[in-house]
Design a protein around this motif. Structure first.
Motif, PDB file in Angstrom:
ATOM      1  N   ASP A  63      -4.708   3.503   9.086  1.00 46.15           N
ATOM      2  CA  ASP A  63      -4.966   3.120  10.478  1.00 46.15           C
ATOM      3  C   ASP A  63      -3.912   2.159  10.999  1.00 46.15           C
ATOM      4  O   ASP A  63      -3.561   2.179  12.173  1.00 46.15           O
ATOM      5  N   LYS A  64      -3.398   1.317  10.109  1.00 49.84           N
ATOM      6  CA  LYS A  64      -2.378   0.347  10.510  1.00 49.84           C
ATOM      7  C   LYS A  64      -0.983   0.963  10.545  1.00 49.84           C
ATOM      8  O   LYS A  64      -0.033   0.329  10.969  1.00 49.84           O
ATOM      9  N   GLY A  65      -0.847   2.196  10.037  1.00 53.06           N
ATOM     10  CA  GLY A  65       0.446   2.873  10.037  1.00 53.06           C
ATOM     11  C   GLY A  65       1.334   2.464   8.883  1.00 53.06           C
ATOM     12  O   GLY A  65       2.554   2.601   8.955  1.00 53.06           O
ATOM     13  N   ALA A  66       0.744   1.969   7.803  1.00 53.04           N
ATOM     14  CA  ALA A  66       1.527   1.541   6.648  1.00 53.04           C
ATOM     15  C   ALA A  66       2.080   2.753   5.902  1.00 53.04           C
ATOM     16  O   ALA A  66       1.548   3.858   5.990  1.00 53.04           O
ATOM     17  N   ASP A  67       3.155   2.524   5.157  1.00 57.69           N
ATOM     18  CA  ASP A  67       3.774   3.585   4.352  1.00 57.69           C
ATOM     19  C   ASP A  67       2.815   3.988   3.236  1.00 57.69           C
ATOM     20  O   ASP A  67       2.208   3.145   2.573  1.00 57.69           O
ATOM     21  N   PHE A  68       2.680   5.290   3.005  1.00 56.63           N
ATOM     22  CA  PHE A  68       1.720   5.805   2.039  1.00 56.63           C
ATOM     23  C   PHE A  68       2.027   5.330   0.625  1.00 56.63           C
ATOM     24  O   PHE A  68       1.156   4.822  -0.078  1.00 56.63           O
ATOM     25  N   ASP A  69       3.279   5.512   0.184  1.00 54.87           N
ATOM     26  CA  ASP A  69       3.641   5.157  -1.190  1.00 54.87           C
ATOM     27  C   ASP A  69       3.473   3.658  -1.447  1.00 54.87           C
ATOM     28  O   ASP A  69       2.987   3.253  -2.504  1.00 54.87           O
ATOM     29  N   ASP A  70       3.875   2.847  -0.489  1.00 53.25           N
ATOM     30  CA  ASP A  70       3.709   1.400  -0.639  1.00 53.25           C
ATOM     31  C   ASP A  70       2.231   1.022  -0.706  1.00 53.25           C
ATOM     32  O   ASP A  70       1.841   0.150  -1.481  1.00 53.25           O
ATOM     33  N   SER A  71       1.413   1.679   0.086  1.00 54.05           N
ATOM     34  CA  SER A  71      -0.017   1.391   0.089  1.00 54.05           C
ATOM     35  C   SER A  71      -0.653   1.757  -1.243  1.00 54.05           C
ATOM     36  O   SER A  71      -1.491   1.025  -1.769  1.00 54.05           O
ATOM     37  N   VAL A  72      -0.256   2.895  -1.802  1.00 46.19           N
ATOM     38  CA  VAL A  72      -0.805   3.314  -3.097  1.00 46.19           C
ATOM     39  C   VAL A  72      -0.419   2.315  -4.175  1.00 46.19           C
ATOM     40  O   VAL A  72      -1.258   1.906  -4.983  1.00 46.19           O
ATOM     41  N   LYS A  73       0.838   1.907  -4.201  1.00 47.05           N
ATOM     42  CA  LYS A  73       1.278   0.937  -5.206  1.00 47.05           C
ATOM     43  C   LYS A  73       0.521  -0.378  -5.069  1.00 47.05           C
ATOM     44  O   LYS A  73       0.086  -0.967  -6.053  1.00 47.05           O
ATOM     45  N   LYS A  74       0.339  -0.834  -3.841  1.00 51.85           N
ATOM     46  CA  LYS A  74      -0.359  -2.088  -3.597  1.00 51.85           C
ATOM     47  C   LYS A  74      -1.814  -2.017  -4.039  1.00 51.85           C
ATOM     48  O   LYS A  74      -2.327  -2.915  -4.689  1.00 51.85           O
ATOM     49  N   ILE A  75      -2.481  -0.920  -3.703  1.00 60.78           N
ATOM     50  CA  ILE A  75      -3.891  -0.769  -4.043  1.00 60.78           C
ATOM     51  C   ILE A  75      -4.085  -0.607  -5.543  1.00 60.78           C
ATOM     52  O   ILE A  75      -5.005  -1.170  -6.126  1.00 60.78           O
ATOM     53  N   LYS A  76      -3.202   0.124  -6.195  1.00 59.34           N
ATOM     54  CA  LYS A  76      -3.332   0.329  -7.638  1.00 59.34           C
ATOM     55  C   LYS A  76      -2.997  -0.935  -8.441  1.00 59.34           C
ATOM     56  O   LYS A  76      -3.476  -1.105  -9.526  1.00 59.34           O
ATOM     57  N   THR A  77      -2.178  -1.816  -7.894  1.00 63.29           N
ATOM     58  CA  THR A  77      -1.846  -3.049  -8.612  1.00 63.29           C
ATOM     59  C   THR A  77      -2.855  -4.166  -8.366  1.00 63.29           C
ATOM     60  O   THR A  77      -2.835  -5.171  -9.028  1.00 63.29           O
ATOM     61  N   GLU A  78      -3.777  -3.982  -7.410  1.00 65.63           N
ATOM     62  CA  GLU A  78      -4.778  -4.998  -7.122  1.00 65.63           C
ATOM     63  C   GLU A  78      -5.824  -5.076  -8.227  1.00 65.63           C
ATOM     64  O   GLU A  78      -6.546  -6.052  -8.329  1.00 65.63           O
ATOM     65  N   ASP A  79      -5.970  -4.046  -9.037  1.00 68.46           N
ATOM     66  CA  ASP A  79      -7.014  -4.027 -10.086  1.00 68.46           C
ATOM     67  C   ASP A  79      -6.839  -5.085 -11.082  1.00 68.46           C
ATOM     68  O   ASP A  79      -6.181  -5.676 -11.628  1.00 68.46           O
TER      69      ASP A  79
END
Length: 79
Positions: A63-79
């Motif tokens: 929704d914010k228009g963020a880059d897909f690959d960057d978002s995946v990396k960020k979400i997967k590293t939050e664990d």
């Protein structure tokens, strides 16, 4: 006159729901014809395997228009 109008209405209704006919003829050949659409097996994508919270994070990032690959990396590293 009424019969002609009824006939035209019936004919128009019958052709509106008739199955579409193909525009090309299918000729029988000795070599079978195969069409490969998106057949690159090298580029198969793997699933992201996200839990519900991670999915909502991805939706928010989209929704914010963020880059897909960057978002995946960020979400997967939050664990």
């Amino acid at each position: 006159m009424k019969i002609a109008i009824a006939f035209l209405a019936l004919a128009a209704g019958a052709t509106a729901f008739a199955p579409a006919t193909p525009f090309t003829r299918h000729l029988v050949t000795s070599v079978p014809s195969t069409t490969a659409v998106f057949s690159d097996k090298e580029e198969e994508e793997e699933g992201l395997d996200l839990n519900l919270e991670e999915m909502f994070d991805m939706f928010d990032a989209a929704d914010k228009g963020a880059d897909f690959d960057d978002s995946v990396k960020k979400i997967k590293t939050e664990d």
